[in-house]
Motif scaffolding. Structure first.
Motif, mmCIF file in Angstrom:
data_model
loop_
_atom_site.group_PDB
_atom_site.id
_atom_site.type_symbol
_atom_site.label_atom_id
_atom_site.label_comp_id
_atom_site.label_asym_id
_atom_site.label_seq_id
_atom_site.Cartn_x
_atom_site.Cartn_y
_atom_site.Cartn_z
ATOM 1 N N SER A 16 0.801 -1.217 0.000
ATOM 2 C CA SER A 16 0.000 0.000 0.000
ATOM 3 C C SER A 16 0.843 1.280 0.000
ATOM 4 N N THR A 18 2.635 4.342 -1.313
ATOM 5 C CA THR A 18 2.543 5.136 -2.541
ATOM 6 C C THR A 18 3.845 5.888 -2.836
ATOM 7 N N GLN A 110 -7.870 10.755 -1.437
ATOM 8 C CA GLN A 110 -8.571 9.649 -2.083
ATOM 9 C C GLN A 110 -8.042 8.299 -1.597
ATOM 10 N N TYR A 111 -7.001 8.351 -0.782
ATOM 11 C CA TYR A 111 -6.324 7.148 -0.307
ATOM 12 C C TYR A 111 -7.115 6.520 0.837
ATOM 13 N N LEU A 113 -6.578 3.068 1.819
ATOM 14 C CA LEU A 113 -6.004 1.747 2.044
ATOM 15 C C LEU A 113 -5.493 1.505 3.454
ATOM 16 N N CYS A 123 -1.756 10.990 1.411
ATOM 17 C CA CYS A 123 -0.721 9.957 1.326
ATOM 18 C C CYS A 123 0.496 10.548 0.605
ATOM 19 N N PHE A 148 -1.580 7.260 -9.663
ATOM 20 C CA PHE A 148 -2.069 7.036 -8.295
ATOM 21 C C PHE A 148 -3.529 6.589 -8.301
ATOM 22 N N THR A 149 -4.354 7.215 -9.128
ATOM 23 C CA THR A 149 -5.772 6.831 -9.209
ATOM 24 C C THR A 149 -5.894 5.371 -9.617
ATOM 25 N N ASN A 152 -4.645 3.193 -6.668
ATOM 26 C CA ASN A 152 -5.620 3.222 -5.581
ATOM 27 C C ASN A 152 -6.838 2.342 -5.885
ATOM 28 N N SER A 153 -7.292 2.385 -7.119
ATOM 29 C CA SER A 153 -8.459 1.580 -7.496
ATOM 30 C C SER A 153 -8.136 0.111 -7.660
#
Length: 155
Positions: A16, A18, A110-111, A113, A123, A148-149, A152-153
């Protein structure tokens, strides 16, 4: 410009993390340095000695004014959980006297996790995106933001 990710050793094995994404996507700007309590990195110490380095880390009180990131060539960002980041900061005397910067993100993180996230916190990859935008590197910031998007998804 250089963004140094002062990375807690536990982050190296976390899927996880980043920071690894940012360092792999923008290696000419983002450099990962593993934090060691008893042996500070010469890379970090050299950047600090240049006097053109700022630490991106929350200010302790409202009386202290944040330094503008745009005024610095080097940015140190603690790449760790919030608990580990506090430990890095508290146990690294060489970070204490650095000017400190904060970022005011346009949107919330948006993170999702990890648990125990700091309200308003971002993050590592999101911080790097914000720094790149502040330093007028919008194309690189957009590329990292898109990666990153996807990251993350997919988690």
């Amino acid at each position: 410009m250089k963004i140094f990710l002062l990375t807690h050793e536990r982050e190296l094995s976390r899927a996880s993390n980043t920071g690894a994404l940012a360092a792999s996507l923008v290696p000419e700007i983002v450099e990962r340095v593993v934090w060691q309590r008893s042996a500070p990195s010469e890379t970090i110490l050299d950047a600090i000695r240049s006097e053109k380095t700022v630490l991106l880390y929350p200010l302790e009180d409202d009386a202290t004014e944040a330094a503008p990131i745009a005024d610095f060539d080097n940015i140190i960002l603690l790449d760790a959980t919030w608990q580990e980041a506090r430990k890095i900061f508290n146990r690294s005397a060489y970070l204490k006297d650095l000017p400190r910067a904060q970022i005011q993100p346009q949107q919330s993180s948006q993170y999702q996790l990890r648990r125990n996230q700091l309200d308003g916190g971002l993050c590592t990859a999101e911080c790097v995106v914000e720094i790149l935008r502040l330093k007028k590197c919008s194309d690189i910031a957009d590329r990292l933001d898109a990666a990153f998007t996807l990251f993350n998804s997919s988690m």
